[in-house]
Design a protein around this motif. Structure first.
Motif, PDB file in Angstrom:
ATOM      1  N   UNK A 120      37.163  38.272  36.879  1.00  0.00           N
ATOM      2  CA  UNK A 120      37.041  37.320  36.217  1.00  0.00           C
ATOM      3  C   UNK A 120      37.528  37.604  34.743  1.00  0.00           C
ATOM      4  N   UNK A 121      38.780  37.254  34.663  1.00  0.00           N
ATOM      5  CA  UNK A 121      39.443  37.698  33.417  1.00  0.00           C
ATOM      6  C   UNK A 121      39.021  36.802  32.281  1.00  0.00           C
ATOM      7  N   UNK A 122      38.779  35.487  32.498  1.00  0.00           N
ATOM      8  CA  UNK A 122      38.073  34.417  31.255  1.00  0.00           C
ATOM      9  C   UNK A 122      36.865  35.031  30.735  1.00  0.00           C
ATOM     10  N   UNK A 123      35.972  35.743  31.771  1.00  0.00           N
ATOM     11  CA  UNK A 123      34.747  36.411  31.218  1.00  0.00           C
ATOM     12  C   UNK A 123      34.853  37.345  30.417  1.00  0.00           C
ATOM     13  N   UNK A 124      35.998  38.220  30.765  1.00  0.00           N
ATOM     14  CA  UNK A 124      36.281  39.519  30.026  1.00  0.00           C
ATOM     15  C   UNK A 124      36.668  39.275  28.610  1.00  0.00           C
ATOM     16  N   UNK A 125      37.410  38.302  28.562  1.00  0.00           N
ATOM     17  CA  UNK A 125      37.870  37.785  27.317  1.00  0.00           C
ATOM     18  C   UNK A 125      36.843  37.305  26.433  1.00  0.00           C
ATOM     19  N   UNK A 126      35.666  36.642  26.813  1.00  0.00           N
ATOM     20  CA  UNK A 126      34.768  36.171  26.094  1.00  0.00           C
ATOM     21  C   UNK A 126      33.674  37.201  25.835  1.00  0.00           C
ATOM     22  N   UNK A 127      33.762  38.462  26.721  1.00  0.00           N
ATOM     23  CA  UNK A 127      32.889  39.410  26.276  1.00  0.00           C
ATOM     24  C   UNK A 127      32.999  40.070  25.110  1.00  0.00           C
ATOM     25  N   UNK A 128      31.750  40.366  24.192  1.00  0.00           N
ATOM     26  CA  UNK A 128      31.800  40.824  22.821  1.00  0.00           C
ATOM     27  C   UNK A 128      31.036  42.166  22.772  1.00  0.00           C
ATOM     28  N   UNK A 129      30.661  42.373  23.829  1.00  0.00           N
ATOM     29  CA  UNK A 129      29.792  43.798  23.732  1.00  0.00           C
ATOM     30  C   UNK A 129      30.847  44.907  24.105  1.00  0.00           C
ATOM     31  N   UNK A 130      30.445  46.233  24.383  1.00  0.00           N
ATOM     32  CA  UNK A 130      31.423  47.366  24.643  1.00  0.00           C
ATOM     33  C   UNK A 130      32.069  47.052  26.138  1.00  0.00           C
ATOM     34  N   UNK A 131      33.463  47.082  25.815  1.00  0.00           N
ATOM     35  CA  UNK A 131      34.152  46.862  26.865  1.00  0.00           C
ATOM     36  C   UNK A 131      34.111  48.061  27.871  1.00  0.00           C
ATOM     37  N   UNK A 132      34.174  49.293  27.408  1.00  0.00           N
ATOM     38  CA  UNK A 132      34.026  50.459  28.187  1.00  0.00           C
ATOM     39  C   UNK A 132      33.113  50.405  28.915  1.00  0.00           C
ATOM     40  N   UNK A 133      31.585  50.193  28.236  1.00  0.00           N
ATOM     41  CA  UNK A 133      30.543  50.215  28.819  1.00  0.00           C
ATOM     42  C   UNK A 133      30.436  49.048  30.142  1.00  0.00           C
ATOM     43  N   UNK A 134      30.817  47.933  30.180  1.00  0.00           N
ATOM     44  CA  UNK A 134      30.865  47.127  31.239  1.00  0.00           C
ATOM     45  C   UNK A 134      31.891  47.555  32.257  1.00  0.00           C
ATOM     46  N   UNK A 135      32.973  48.126  31.850  1.00  0.00           N
ATOM     47  CA  UNK A 135      33.824  48.704  32.820  1.00  0.00           C
ATOM     48  C   UNK A 135      33.274  49.884  33.468  1.00  0.00           C
ATOM     49  N   UNK A 136      32.497  50.643  33.009  1.00  0.00           N
ATOM     50  CA  UNK A 136      31.850  51.764  33.899  1.00  0.00           C
ATOM     51  C   UNK A 136      30.835  51.170  34.656  1.00  0.00           C
ATOM     52  N   UNK A 137      30.069  50.072  34.082  1.00  0.00           N
ATOM     53  CA  UNK A 137      29.032  49.585  34.919  1.00  0.00           C
ATOM     54  C   UNK A 137      29.632  48.839  36.138  1.00  0.00           C
ATOM     55  N   UNK A 138      30.725  48.070  35.935  1.00  0.00           N
ATOM     56  CA  UNK A 138      31.228  47.323  37.248  1.00  0.00           C
ATOM     57  C   UNK A 138      31.772  48.471  38.306  1.00  0.00           C
ATOM     58  N   UNK A 139      32.412  49.578  37.809  1.00  0.00           N
ATOM     59  CA  UNK A 139      32.717  50.640  38.694  1.00  0.00           C
ATOM     60  C   UNK A 139      31.748  51.134  39.542  1.00  0.00           C
ATOM     61  N   UNK A 140      30.543  51.403  38.680  1.00  0.00           N
ATOM     62  CA  UNK A 140      29.182  52.040  39.414  1.00  0.00           C
ATOM     63  C   UNK A 140      28.761  51.082  40.335  1.00  0.00           C
ATOM     64  N   UNK A 141      28.632  49.795  39.928  1.00  0.00           N
ATOM     65  CA  UNK A 141      28.165  48.694  40.847  1.00  0.00           C
ATOM     66  C   UNK A 141      28.857  48.575  42.130  1.00  0.00           C
ATOM     67  N   UNK A 142      30.329  48.652  41.903  1.00  0.00           N
ATOM     68  CA  UNK A 142      31.113  48.730  43.013  1.00  0.00           C
ATOM     69  C   UNK A 142      30.726  49.755  44.107  1.00  0.00           C
ATOM     70  N   UNK A 143      30.671  50.969  43.408  1.00  0.00           N
ATOM     71  CA  UNK A 143      30.415  52.039  44.231  1.00  0.00           C
ATOM     72  C   UNK A 143      29.107  51.855  44.974  1.00  0.00           C
ATOM     73  N   UNK A 144      28.083  51.351  44.462  1.00  0.00           N
ATOM     74  CA  UNK A 144      26.770  51.074  44.855  1.00  0.00           C
ATOM     75  C   UNK A 144      26.825  50.163  46.080  1.00  0.00           C
TER      76      UNK A 144
END
Length: 64
Positions: free
Chosen positions: A4-28
């Motif tokens: 979801x690149x469009x969502x990523x572009x609009x994302x205003x919080x810490x991009x590193x945090x959401x990247x780590x969270x997505x990685x962890x969620x994918x692992x789960x």
């Protein structure tokens, strides 16, 4: 589902945090063999990111 690149572009919080969270969620999702992975043609990271951006799944950072 594409990442979801469009969502990523609009994302205003810490991009590193959401990247780590997505990685962890994918692992789960892989560990529990979530059936949504197969529906998404095995694109588990894209699915995890979409869940985070749509707020179907939330994350929190534990401060130490």
């Amino acid at each position: 589902m594409l990442f979801p690149l469009q969502e990523l572009v609009k994302f205003s919080d810490n991009i590193y945090e959401v990247t780590v969270a997505a990685n962890r969620r994918a692992y789960q999702m892989l560990r529990i063999k979530d059936p949504l992975i197969e529906e998404n043609e095995g694109k588990v990271v894209s699915l995890a990111a979409q869940q985070l951006f749509s707020k179907k799944v939330t994350y929190r950072i534990e401060k130490q």
